[in-house]
Design a protein around this motif. Structure first.
Motif, PDB file in Angstrom:
ATOM      1  N   ALA A   1       0.837  -1.211   0.000  1.00  0.00           N
ATOM      2  CA  ALA A   1       0.000   0.000   0.000  1.00  0.00           C
ATOM      3  C   ALA A   1       0.869   1.256   0.000  1.00  0.00           C
ATOM      4  N   PRO A   2       0.511   2.225  -0.832  1.00  0.00           N
ATOM      5  CA  PRO A   2       1.245   3.495  -0.792  1.00  0.00           C
ATOM      6  C   PRO A   2       0.913   4.253   0.490  1.00  0.00           C
ATOM      7  N   ARG A   3       1.869   5.020   0.971  1.00  0.00           N
ATOM      8  CA  ARG A   3       1.608   5.849   2.147  1.00  0.00           C
ATOM      9  C   ARG A   3       0.577   6.909   1.771  1.00  0.00           C
ATOM     10  N   PRO A   4      -0.405   7.135   2.650  1.00  0.00           N
ATOM     11  CA  PRO A   4      -1.414   8.150   2.336  1.00  0.00           C
ATOM     12  C   PRO A   4      -0.807   9.544   2.328  1.00  0.00           C
ATOM     13  N   SER A   5      -1.295  10.374   1.436  1.00  0.00           N
ATOM     14  CA  SER A   5      -0.877  11.775   1.440  1.00  0.00           C
ATOM     15  C   SER A   5      -1.877  12.545   2.295  1.00  0.00           C
ATOM     16  N   VAL A   6      -1.378  13.249   3.266  1.00  0.00           N
ATOM     17  CA  VAL A   6      -2.230  13.993   4.189  1.00  0.00           C
ATOM     18  C   VAL A   6      -1.964  15.471   3.979  1.00  0.00           C
ATOM     19  N   SER A   7      -3.025  16.218   3.671  1.00  0.00           N
ATOM     20  CA  SER A   7      -2.861  17.641   3.398  1.00  0.00           C
ATOM     21  C   SER A   7      -3.275  18.514   4.585  1.00  0.00           C
ATOM     22  N   VAL A   8      -3.522  17.889   5.735  1.00  0.00           N
ATOM     23  CA  VAL A   8      -3.876  18.635   6.931  1.00  0.00           C
ATOM     24  C   VAL A   8      -2.972  18.186   8.075  1.00  0.00           C
ATOM     25  N   ASP A   9      -2.788  19.056   9.045  1.00  0.00           N
ATOM     26  CA  ASP A   9      -2.019  18.688  10.218  1.00  0.00           C
ATOM     27  C   ASP A   9      -2.865  17.807  11.130  1.00  0.00           C
ATOM     28  N   ILE A  10      -2.288  16.702  11.572  1.00  0.00           N
ATOM     29  CA  ILE A  10      -2.977  15.825  12.509  1.00  0.00           C
ATOM     30  C   ILE A  10      -2.600  16.275  13.911  1.00  0.00           C
ATOM     31  N   LYS A  11      -3.608  16.721  14.665  1.00  0.00           N
ATOM     32  CA  LYS A  11      -3.369  17.248  16.004  1.00  0.00           C
ATOM     33  C   LYS A  11      -3.239  16.140  17.038  1.00  0.00           C
ATOM     34  N   ASP A  12      -3.997  15.079  16.863  1.00  0.00           N
ATOM     35  CA  ASP A  12      -3.984  13.978  17.815  1.00  0.00           C
ATOM     36  C   ASP A  12      -4.429  12.734  17.062  1.00  0.00           C
ATOM     37  N   ASP A  13      -3.819  11.619  17.376  1.00  0.00           N
ATOM     38  CA  ASP A  13      -4.271  10.389  16.744  1.00  0.00           C
ATOM     39  C   ASP A  13      -4.263   9.257  17.760  1.00  0.00           C
ATOM     40  N   GLN A  14      -5.071   8.273  17.477  1.00  0.00           N
ATOM     41  CA  GLN A  14      -5.137   7.089  18.315  1.00  0.00           C
ATOM     42  C   GLN A  14      -5.438   5.917  17.387  1.00  0.00           C
ATOM     43  N   VAL A  15      -4.500   4.999  17.306  1.00  0.00           N
ATOM     44  CA  VAL A  15      -4.663   3.822  16.460  1.00  0.00           C
ATOM     45  C   VAL A  15      -4.641   2.612  17.374  1.00  0.00           C
ATOM     46  N   LEU A  16      -5.714   1.836  17.314  1.00  0.00           N
ATOM     47  CA  LEU A  16      -5.832   0.652  18.155  1.00  0.00           C
ATOM     48  C   LEU A  16      -6.190  -0.551  17.297  1.00  0.00           C
ATOM     49  N   LYS A  17      -5.648  -1.698  17.651  1.00  0.00           N
ATOM     50  CA  LYS A  17      -6.000  -2.955  16.997  1.00  0.00           C
ATOM     51  C   LYS A  17      -6.829  -3.757  17.988  1.00  0.00           C
ATOM     52  N   HIS A  18      -7.984  -4.213  17.549  1.00  0.00           N
ATOM     53  CA  HIS A  18      -8.859  -5.028  18.392  1.00  0.00           C
ATOM     54  C   HIS A  18      -8.860  -6.454  17.852  1.00  0.00           C
ATOM     55  N   GLU A  19      -8.649  -7.419  18.708  1.00  0.00           N
ATOM     56  CA  GLU A  19      -8.732  -8.821  18.323  1.00  0.00           C
ATOM     57  C   GLU A  19     -10.008  -9.387  18.937  1.00  0.00           C
ATOM     58  N   ILE A  20     -10.883  -9.875  18.078  1.00  0.00           N
ATOM     59  CA  ILE A  20     -12.202 -10.312  18.511  1.00  0.00           C
ATOM     60  C   ILE A  20     -12.259 -11.836  18.495  1.00  0.00           C
ATOM     61  N   SER A  21     -12.678 -12.412  19.601  1.00  0.00           N
ATOM     62  CA  SER A  21     -12.724 -13.866  19.688  1.00  0.00           C
ATOM     63  C   SER A  21     -14.064 -14.445  19.260  1.00  0.00           C
ATOM     64  N   HIS A  22     -15.096 -13.618  19.199  1.00  0.00           N
ATOM     65  CA  HIS A  22     -16.411 -14.125  18.819  1.00  0.00           C
ATOM     66  C   HIS A  22     -17.223 -13.008  18.174  1.00  0.00           C
ATOM     67  N   THR A  23     -17.963 -13.349  17.153  1.00  0.00           N
ATOM     68  CA  THR A  23     -18.859 -12.407  16.490  1.00  0.00           C
ATOM     69  C   THR A  23     -20.210 -13.097  16.304  1.00  0.00           C
ATOM     70  N   GLY A  24     -21.280 -12.353  16.533  1.00  0.00           N
ATOM     71  CA  GLY A  24     -22.622 -12.897  16.356  1.00  0.00           C
ATOM     72  C   GLY A  24     -23.647 -11.792  16.328  1.00  0.00           C
ATOM     73  N   PRO A  25     -24.904 -12.163  16.168  1.00  0.00           N
ATOM     74  CA  PRO A  25     -25.958 -11.145  16.109  1.00  0.00           C
ATOM     75  C   PRO A  25     -26.056 -10.398  17.446  1.00  0.00           C
ATOM     76  N   PRO A  26     -26.404  -9.108  17.391  1.00  0.00           N
ATOM     77  CA  PRO A  26     -26.453  -8.318  18.626  1.00  0.00           C
ATOM     78  C   PRO A  26     -27.646  -8.672  19.517  1.00  0.00           C
ATOM     79  N   PHE A  27     -28.673  -9.258  18.936  1.00  0.00           N
ATOM     80  CA  PHE A  27     -29.861  -9.593  19.730  1.00  0.00           C
ATOM     81  C   PHE A  27     -30.140 -11.088  19.594  1.00  0.00           C
ATOM     82  N   ASP A  28     -29.965 -11.810  20.672  1.00  0.00           N
ATOM     83  CA  ASP A  28     -30.205 -13.258  20.642  1.00  0.00           C
ATOM     84  C   ASP A  28     -31.578 -13.599  21.144  1.00  0.00           C
TER      85      ASP A  28
END
Length: 71
Positions: free
Chosen positions: A44-71
């Protein structure tokens, strides 16, 4: 976004403005595996950003189970 969505293993990817907080942008990526993500990041090419980023937060979530929200 189109390049990422077209890659093997990309289940979803979205970059969108936050509807409540002005100036905030949300980035969501859903990959079927770490290997698929790593393969995309390797070419992937690095994104070009034309604005200053004041704050960032990058998180990776590992999910062990996925299902319908209403059982």
């Amino acid at each position: 976004m189109e390049a990422a969505r077209g890659r093997p293993g990309c289940l979803d990817l979205s970059i969108s403005p936050d509807p409540i907080e002005p100036g905030r942008v949300n980035n969501f990526e859903h990959w079927e595996s770490q290997e698929a993500l790593d393969a995309f990041r390797a070419v992937a090419p690095r994104p070009s950003v034309s604005v200053d980023i004041k704050d960032d937060q990058v998180l990776k979530h590992e999910i062990s189970h996925t299902g319908p929200p209403f059982d």
